[in-house]
Write a protein that holds these residues in place. Structure first.
Motif, short mmCIF file in Angstrom:
data_model
loop_
_atom_site.label_atom_id
_atom_site.label_comp_id
_atom_site.label_asym_id
_atom_site.label_seq_id
_atom_site.Cartn_x
_atom_site.Cartn_y
_atom_site.Cartn_z
N VAL A 172 0.74 -1.02 0.08
CA VAL A 172 -0.15 0.19 0.02
C VAL A 172 0.83 1.31 0.17
CG1 VAL A 172 -1.58 1.13 1.56
CG2 VAL A 172 -1.85 -1.19 1.40
N SER A 173 0.50 2.00 -0.72
CA SER A 173 1.58 3.45 -0.79
C SER A 173 0.45 4.67 -0.42
CB SER A 173 2.20 3.60 -2.17
OG SER A 173 1.09 4.00 -3.19
N LEU A 174 0.92 5.76 0.08
CA LEU A 174 0.36 7.12 0.32
C LEU A 174 1.35 7.98 -0.34
CD1 LEU A 174 -1.57 8.90 1.79
CD2 LEU A 174 -0.12 8.62 3.91
N ASN A 175 1.03 8.74 -1.18
CA ASN A 175 1.78 9.75 -1.83
C ASN A 175 3.15 9.01 -2.18
OD1 ASN A 175 -0.51 11.76 -1.58
ND2 ASN A 175 0.41 12.06 0.59
N GLY A 176 3.13 8.00 -2.58
CA GLY A 176 4.24 7.34 -3.43
C GLY A 176 5.25 6.72 -2.22
N LEU A 177 4.88 6.82 -0.92
CA LEU A 177 5.51 6.16 0.34
C LEU A 177 4.88 4.79 0.68
CD1 LEU A 177 5.78 9.12 2.84
CD2 LEU A 177 7.82 8.09 1.35
#
Length: 60
Positions: A18-23
């Protein structure tokens, strides 16, 4: 991502990216009533955030 999918990922036996803004992040908990998800950055567990489920992306 919808909140239902976030709950499925949290309950899954296998690791689902899972990613959040590429993180890359881990899902810690899901508040379905508010459609909010607590996550932490994979490389930095102390970097925890509560974000709308819609901001998360499943990495395929």
């Amino acid at each position: 991502m919808n909140v239902h999918r976030a709950q499925e990922i949290l309950a899954a036996d296998e690791k689902i990216e899972v990613s959040l803004n590429g993180l890359s992040v881990w899902i810690d908990s899901v508040d379905a009533a508010k459609s909010m998800v607590k996550v932490h950055v994979e490389e930095n567990p102390s970097d925890a955030r509560i974000v709308p489920a819609q901001e998360l992306e499943e990495v395929h």
